[in-house]
Design an enzyme around this catalytic site. Structure first.
Site, PDB file in Angstrom:
ATOM      1  N   HIS A  87      44.450  41.346  68.033  1.00  0.00           N
ATOM      2  CA  HIS A  87      44.435  42.760  68.393  1.00  0.00           C
ATOM      3  C   HIS A  87      43.088  43.274  67.898  1.00  0.00           C
ATOM      4  O   HIS A  87      42.488  42.714  66.985  1.00  0.00           O
ATOM      5  CB  HIS A  87      45.553  43.520  67.685  1.00  0.00           C
ATOM      6  CG  HIS A  87      46.925  43.090  68.075  1.00  0.00           C
ATOM      7  ND1 HIS A  87      47.781  42.436  67.223  1.00  0.00           N
ATOM      8  CD2 HIS A  87      47.583  43.186  69.256  1.00  0.00           C
ATOM      9  CE1 HIS A  87      48.915  42.165  67.837  1.00  0.00           C
ATOM     10  NE2 HIS A  87      48.818  42.608  69.081  1.00  0.00           N
TER      11      HIS A  87
ATOM     12  N   ASP B 299      43.195  43.681  64.323  1.00  0.00           N
ATOM     13  CA  ASP B 299      43.251  42.436  63.516  1.00  0.00           C
ATOM     14  C   ASP B 299      41.809  42.011  63.207  1.00  0.00           C
ATOM     15  O   ASP B 299      41.489  41.559  62.128  1.00  0.00           O
ATOM     16  CB  ASP B 299      43.911  41.290  64.323  1.00  0.00           C
ATOM     17  CG  ASP B 299      45.390  41.494  64.560  1.00  0.00           C
ATOM     18  OD1 ASP B 299      46.076  42.029  63.663  1.00  0.00           O
ATOM     19  OD2 ASP B 299      45.864  41.127  65.652  1.00  0.00           O
TER      20      ASP B 299
HETATM   21  C1  XLS Z   1      55.137  42.384  72.061  1.00  0.00           C
HETATM   22  C2  XLS Z   1      54.027  41.586  72.548  1.00  0.00           C
HETATM   23  C3  XLS Z   1      52.913  41.501  71.560  1.00  0.00           C
HETATM   24  C4  XLS Z   1      51.655  41.125  72.221  1.00  0.00           C
HETATM   25  C5  XLS Z   1      50.479  41.190  71.347  1.00  0.00           C
HETATM   26  O1  XLS Z   1      56.265  42.260  72.518  1.00  0.00           O
HETATM   27  O2  XLS Z   1      54.456  40.276  72.896  1.00  0.00           O
HETATM   28  O3  XLS Z   1      53.238  40.559  70.570  1.00  0.00           O
HETATM   29  O4  XLS Z   1      51.795  39.898  72.787  1.00  0.00           O
HETATM   30  O5  XLS Z   1      50.359  42.453  70.938  1.00  0.00           O
END
Ligand code: XLS
Ligand code: MG
Length: 344
Positions: A48, A51
């Site tokens: 992210h 992150d």
């Molecule tokens: C949430 C999503 C999240 C994304 C990354 O349900 O899967 O984990 O993949 O933010």
């Protein structure tokens, strides 16, 4: 030896807190996670934006790029690539009613700021893909926004990203619900339609998450196959889900082994990875998992995936063709079950 390269995000290793209870494990330091991911054989890290650059709101565009460059040095040290950068548009107060589809013009502008910074960070990490998991993009109250207007706002936002950077790829990760109850772009089919409506469909594709397909009542392997048929499967988030309830991000294959087998099979049969795509995990440890076992769910997911790869390699395509010719799908089904149970 697997024919695939694997990626993982730091959020996959977490303290176990959920909406109903506090953490059950100690937080693990980001650098320690990177070292462990490299040791486990992952080739790339999913990020992210915050992150990669924590407290991102506090920095200027140039400071954000500088911090991304510092992160790149760390990744190089561990021999890790960056797979994608995803703007986190579900925590900040500006995103309480979504980001690109927020009813507030100021909040939509904030969402674009985060998207542009994600692109900047990706570039500094030598990565050409951003992922949009459209968390709060939809409605909590159906009459609060028009689905026509909201869909058009998403397309407009993606077009702005495609114009901001002439080669960035935009990968939408569809999910039908949670944290909102009506998503505007809930399945891979919606993603393909959105892609086709943008100014450059060749740069807009999808990330199929197993659990998200199951939450939509769909088959993950078929959702993967649909995106592959369109030439737009940019990555996957493999995990599992015990039916249509809250998003569980369970270890890959632990609930639906045959569905997991068919996800591996459709990826292998279509040379997924031959253009550099990664098999991404998006899995969370059970709340009951101890500190010592903080990475076990990743080990489980990799082990199950690689074991299913071996099952696909042993799959008897001659027998399949024979069964199809005589339409003896009962025999084919029994064969697959025996293959998965280790009886053939
Ligand atoms: C949430 C999503 C999240 C994304 C990354 O349900 O899967 O984990 O993949 O933010
Ligand atoms: Mg995911």
């Amino acid at each position: 030896m697997s024919k695939f390269k694997f990626s993982v995000g730091p959020w996959n290793v977490h303290s176990g807190a959920d909406s109903y209870g506090p953490a059950t494990r100690q937080e693990i330091d980001f650098d320690e996670k990177l070292a462990k991911f490299a040791e486990m054989g992952f080739s790339a890290i999913q990020f992210h934006d915050d992150d990669a650059v924590p407290n991102i709101n506090d920095y200027t565009e140039e400071e954000i790029k500088q911090k991304a460059r510092e992160l790149k040095v760390k990744l190089d040290k561990y021999g890790l690539a960056a797979e994608f950068v995803a703007p986190r548009l579900w925590m900040d107060p500006h995103t309480i009613d979504g980001g690109f589809m927020s009813t507030s013009a100021e909040d939509r502008e904030y969402a674009m700021w985060r998207a542009y910074r994600s692109i900047d960070i990706a570039r500094e990490l030598d990565c050409d893909m951003i992922v949009l998991w459209l968390a709060r993009e939809g409605t909590l109250c159906a009459e609060s926004k028009s689905p026509v207007w909201a869909t058009k706002m998403l397309i407009e936002a993606i077009n702005k990203m495609l114009e901001y950077d002439s080669t960035i790829r935009v990968c939408i990760e569809p999910k039908p619900n949670e944290p909102i109850d009506r998503s505007i772009c809930g399945t891979m089919g919606h993603v393909m339609a959105i892609s086709a409506a943008t100014i450059d469909p060749s740069r807009v594709g999808g990330n199929l998450e197993s659990a998200h397909a199951i939450l939509a009542g769909l088959d993950p392997a078929h959702e993967i196959g649909f995106a592959l048929a369109m030439g737009k499967l940019m990555t996957v988030h493999l995990n599992d889900q015990n039916g249509i309830r809250y998003d569980q991000d369970k270890s890959f294959g632990v609930e639906n082994l045959r569905a997991a087998f068919n996800q591996v099979k459709v990826l292998k049969e279509n040379n997924y990875g031959s253009h550099g795509e990664y098999v991404g995990l998006d899995v969370k440890a059970m709340r009951s998992t101890s500190d010592e076992d903080s990475y076990k769910h990743l080990e489980t997911s990799l082990s199950v995936f690689k074991a299913l790869e071996e099952k696909v390699e042993r799959f008897d395509y001659d027998f399949q063709r024979k069964c199809v010719k005589t339409r003896d799908f009962e025999a084919l089904e029994l064969y697959v079950m025996k293959l998965l149970m280790g009886l053939v």
